[in-house]
Design an enzyme around this catalytic site. Structure first.
Site, PDB file in Angstrom:
ATOM      1  N   ASN A   8       0.848  -1.194   0.000  1.00 23.54           N
ATOM      2  CA  ASN A   8       0.000   0.000   0.000  1.00 23.54           C
ATOM      3  C   ASN A   8       0.881   1.240   0.000  1.00 23.54           C
ATOM      4  O   ASN A   8       1.506   1.556   0.998  1.00 23.54           O
ATOM      5  CB  ASN A   8      -0.895  -0.036   1.260  1.00 23.54           C
ATOM      6  CG  ASN A   8      -1.700   1.244   1.423  1.00 23.54           C
ATOM      7  OD1 ASN A   8      -1.852   2.024   0.483  1.00 23.54           O
ATOM      8  ND2 ASN A   8      -2.212   1.462   2.626  1.00 23.54           N
ATOM      9  N   TRP A   9       0.882   1.915  -1.139  1.00 22.34           N
ATOM     10  CA  TRP A   9       1.763   3.082  -1.270  1.00 22.34           C
ATOM     11  C   TRP A   9       1.195   4.336  -0.613  1.00 22.34           C
ATOM     12  O   TRP A   9       1.863   5.342  -0.539  1.00 22.34           O
ATOM     13  CB  TRP A   9       2.035   3.336  -2.751  1.00 22.34           C
ATOM     14  CG  TRP A   9       3.190   2.532  -3.271  1.00 22.34           C
ATOM     15  CD1 TRP A   9       3.679   1.364  -2.752  1.00 22.34           C
ATOM     16  CD2 TRP A   9       4.012   2.848  -4.392  1.00 22.34           C
ATOM     17  NE1 TRP A   9       4.746   0.934  -3.465  1.00 22.34           N
ATOM     18  CE2 TRP A   9       4.987   1.816  -4.489  1.00 22.34           C
ATOM     19  CE3 TRP A   9       4.030   3.876  -5.318  1.00 22.34           C
ATOM     20  CZ2 TRP A   9       5.958   1.813  -5.483  1.00 22.34           C
ATOM     21  CZ3 TRP A   9       4.993   3.871  -6.319  1.00 22.34           C
ATOM     22  CH2 TRP A   9       5.941   2.848  -6.394  1.00 22.34           C
ATOM     23  N   LYS A  10      -0.050   4.300  -0.199  1.00 21.79           N
ATOM     24  CA  LYS A  10      -0.707   5.481   0.394  1.00 21.79           C
ATOM     25  C   LYS A  10      -0.506   6.682  -0.548  1.00 21.79           C
ATOM     26  O   LYS A  10      -0.501   6.505  -1.751  1.00 21.79           O
ATOM     27  CB  LYS A  10      -0.151   5.747   1.791  1.00 21.79           C
ATOM     28  CG  LYS A  10      -0.079   4.470   2.641  1.00 21.79           C
ATOM     29  CD  LYS A  10       0.226   4.737   4.066  1.00 21.79           C
ATOM     30  CE  LYS A  10       0.432   3.405   4.772  1.00 21.79           C
ATOM     31  NZ  LYS A  10       0.263   3.473   6.193  1.00 21.79           N
ATOM     32  N   HIS A  94      -9.349   0.780   5.207  1.00 21.97           N
ATOM     33  CA  HIS A  94      -8.003   0.991   5.767  1.00 21.97           C
ATOM     34  C   HIS A  94      -8.111   1.932   6.971  1.00 21.97           C
ATOM     35  O   HIS A  94      -8.930   2.843   6.988  1.00 21.97           O
ATOM     36  CB  HIS A  94      -7.071   1.585   4.705  1.00 21.97           C
ATOM     37  CG  HIS A  94      -5.645   1.603   5.164  1.00 21.97           C
ATOM     38  ND1 HIS A  94      -5.144   2.606   5.967  1.00 21.97           N
ATOM     39  CD2 HIS A  94      -4.625   0.721   4.987  1.00 21.97           C
ATOM     40  CE1 HIS A  94      -3.878   2.342   6.240  1.00 21.97           C
ATOM     41  NE2 HIS A  94      -3.535   1.200   5.659  1.00 21.97           N
ATOM     42  N   GLU A  96      -6.481   4.382   7.952  1.00 23.01           N
ATOM     43  CA  GLU A  96      -6.375   5.831   7.711  1.00 23.01           C
ATOM     44  C   GLU A  96      -7.678   6.383   7.143  1.00 23.01           C
ATOM     45  O   GLU A  96      -8.036   7.532   7.385  1.00 23.01           O
ATOM     46  CB  GLU A  96      -5.174   6.114   6.798  1.00 23.01           C
ATOM     47  CG  GLU A  96      -3.868   5.965   7.561  1.00 23.01           C
ATOM     48  CD  GLU A  96      -2.734   5.341   6.774  1.00 23.01           C
ATOM     49  OE1 GLU A  96      -2.729   5.413   5.536  1.00 23.01           O
ATOM     50  OE2 GLU A  96      -1.835   4.755   7.430  1.00 23.01           O
ATOM     51  N   GLU A 166      -5.066  -5.326  10.844  1.00 23.13           N
ATOM     52  CA  GLU A 166      -4.051  -4.292  11.002  1.00 23.13           C
ATOM     53  C   GLU A 166      -4.315  -3.504  12.282  1.00 23.13           C
ATOM     54  O   GLU A 166      -5.106  -2.551  12.272  1.00 23.13           O
ATOM     55  CB  GLU A 166      -4.088  -3.328   9.819  1.00 23.13           C
ATOM     56  CG  GLU A 166      -3.853  -3.982   8.473  1.00 23.13           C
ATOM     57  CD  GLU A 166      -3.348  -2.981   7.448  1.00 23.13           C
ATOM     58  OE1 GLU A 166      -2.224  -3.131   7.003  1.00 23.13           O
ATOM     59  OE2 GLU A 166      -4.083  -2.043   7.123  1.00 23.13           O
ATOM     60  N   GLY A 172       2.608   2.081  10.596  1.00 22.78           N
ATOM     61  CA  GLY A 172       3.524   3.203  10.398  1.00 22.78           C
ATOM     62  C   GLY A 172       4.245   3.631  11.661  1.00 22.78           C
ATOM     63  O   GLY A 172       4.854   4.698  11.701  1.00 22.78           O
ATOM     64  N   SER A 212       3.633  -2.324  10.234  1.00 19.12           N
ATOM     65  CA  SER A 212       5.101  -2.277  10.329  1.00 19.12           C
ATOM     66  C   SER A 212       5.777  -3.605   9.985  1.00 19.12           C
ATOM     67  O   SER A 212       6.770  -3.979  10.616  1.00 19.12           O
ATOM     68  CB  SER A 212       5.540  -1.786  11.722  1.00 19.12           C
ATOM     69  OG  SER A 212       5.052  -0.482  11.952  1.00 19.12           O
ATOM     70  N   GLY A 233       2.893  -1.245   4.231  1.00 21.93           N
ATOM     71  CA  GLY A 233       2.890   0.163   3.855  1.00 21.93           C
ATOM     72  C   GLY A 233       4.304   0.619   3.527  1.00 21.93           C
ATOM     73  O   GLY A 233       4.811   0.379   2.429  1.00 21.93           O
ATOM     74  N   GLY A 234       4.959   1.231   4.499  1.00 22.17           N
ATOM     75  CA  GLY A 234       6.279   1.839   4.304  1.00 22.17           C
ATOM     76  C   GLY A 234       7.279   0.963   3.562  1.00 22.17           C
ATOM     77  O   GLY A 234       7.940   1.428   2.621  1.00 22.17           O
TER      78      GLY A 234
HETATM   79  C1  PEP Z   1      -0.621  -0.137   5.883  1.00 17.61           C
HETATM   80  O1  PEP Z   1      -0.590   0.937   5.323  1.00 17.61           O
HETATM   81  O2  PEP Z   1      -1.585  -0.911   5.701  1.00 17.61           O
HETATM   82  C2  PEP Z   1       0.484  -0.519   6.767  1.00 17.61           C
HETATM   83  C3  PEP Z   1       0.436  -1.664   7.389  1.00 17.61           C
HETATM   84  O3  PEP Z   1       1.536   0.378   6.871  1.00 17.61           O
HETATM   85  P1  PEP Z   1       2.983   0.087   7.528  1.00 17.61           P
HETATM   86  O4  PEP Z   1       3.488  -1.205   6.959  1.00 17.61           O
HETATM   87  O5  PEP Z   1       3.822   1.259   7.133  1.00 17.61           O
HETATM   88  O6  PEP Z   1       2.789  -0.005   9.009  1.00 17.61           O
END
Ligand code: PEP
Length: 250
Positions: A8-10, A94, A96, A166, A172, A212, A233-234
Site C-alpha cells: 500500500n503506497w498510500k 483501511h 487511515e 491491522e 507506520g 510495520s 505500507g512503508g
Molecule cells: C498499511 O498501510 O496498511 C500498513 C500496514 O503500513 P505500515 O506497513 O507502514 O505499518
C-alpha cells in the site's frame, strides 16, 4: 494456501518512482515469487503502472473507492472507473480511511459491497486503536468491524476476498503485534467468518497481517499458520525490501 502480499503506497510515489519500482520488482524475480503480489499505488499512477505490473506478475489495486457507479460526487472514484484504469483489487476500511477520514463501519460495508459486486477483488482492513487495545476491546472491535462489513454481502468467494488484520497502533509506527498475538486474532477472525459465511469459506480465506511488517520481522509473522500474507505500507515503497518480505513467505 498461497499467501498474498499487498503493498500500500498510500499518498506516495510519482511516475518516475513507480516505473522504477516495477522494473526493479521484475529484475528481482517478482514473476517467480512464492506469493500473489498486489500493489496499491495512488489513483493517478494506476493506468500506467497496471500494465507494466502485469508484465511483472503483479496485480494492481485502488486504495479506496466510492459505492455509486457515477454522478455528482466530486473527487470520488467508482468501482468501474478503477477497473477501467486497470485495477483488479481495491482496499476497503483501511485504518487511515476510518480514523483520519472518518469512514464508519456502514461506509466501509457499502464500499466493500460495491467493489465486489463490480467484479473487483477486495481487501477488508480491520483493527483496533491503541486505546481499544488497552481497554481490552480488541476482540469486540474487530468482531464488530467484520460482522458489519460482511452483513448481507451475498456471493463472495475466497479467491476475491481477503481480510487484513491491522492493529492501528502498529501501522507506520515501527511497532508490531507479536506473531503469537497476530495468530490469536487471525484464528478468532476465521472463527467469526465461519459463523457468518460458512466453514469452507473461512478455511480458504486468506487473512493478512499488517502493521510495520519489514524484512526483519516478516519470516516470524508469515510463518504462523493463520497468517496468510501481509499488507505492507512503508516497506513496500522500496522494491528490495518489498521483495525481501515476499521472499520471506515460507
Ligand atoms: C498499511 O498501510 O496498511 C500498513 C500496514 O503500513 P505500515 O506497513 O507502514 O505499518
Amino acid at each position: 494456501m498461497r499467501q498474498i502480499i499487498g503493498g500500500n503506497w498510500k499518498m506516495n510515489g510519482s511516475t518516475e518512482s513507480g516505473v522504477l519500482f516495477i522494473n526493479e520488482m521484475k529484475a528481482l524475480g517478482s514473476f517467480d515469487a512464492p506469493a500473489d503480489i498486489v500493489f496499491f499505488p495512488p489513483f493517478t499512477l494506476i493506468p500506467l503502472l497496471a500494465e507494466l505490473a502485469s508484465d511483472a506478475g503483479i496485480e494492481t489495486g485502488g486504495q479506496n473507492l466510492f459505492w455509486f457507479e457515477k454522478g455528482a460526487f466530486t473527487g470520488e472514484i467508482s468501482p468501474d472507473m478503477l477497473k477501467d484504469a486497470g485495477s483488479t483489487w481495491f482496499i476497503a476500511g483501511h485504518s487511515e480511511r476510518r480514523h483520519v477520514l472518518g469512514e464508519t463501519d456502514e461506509i466501509v460495508r457499502k464500499k466493500l459491497e460495491a467493489g465486489l459486486k463490480c467484479g473487483l477483488k477486495g481487501i477488508l482492513c480491520v483493527g483496533e486503536l491503541i486505546t481499544e487495545r488497552e481497554a481490552d476491546q480488541t476482540e469486540m472491535v474487530v468482531r464488530r468491524q467484520i460482522e458489519s462489513a460482511l452483513d448481507g454481502l451475498g456471493n463472495v468467494s475466497p479467491e476475491n476476498f481477503v481480510i487484513a488484520y491491522e492493529p492501528v497502533w502498529a501501522i507506520g509506527t515501527g511497532l508490531t503485534a507479536t506473531p503469537e498475538e497476530a495468530e490469536r486474532v487471525h484464528s478468532l477472525i476465521r472463527e467469526w467468518v465461519s459463523t457468518i459465511i460458512g466453514q469452507e469459506f473461512a478455511d480458504n480465506l486468506r487473512i493478512q497481517y499488517g502493521g510495520s511488517v519489514k524484512p526483519s520481522n516478516a519470516v516470524t509473522i508469515l510463518s504462523k499458520p493463520s497468517v496468510n500474507g501481509a499488507l505492507v505500507g512503508g516497506a513496500s515503497l522500496n522494491a528490495d525490501s518489498f521483495m525481501d518480505i515476499i521472499n520471506s513467505v515460507p
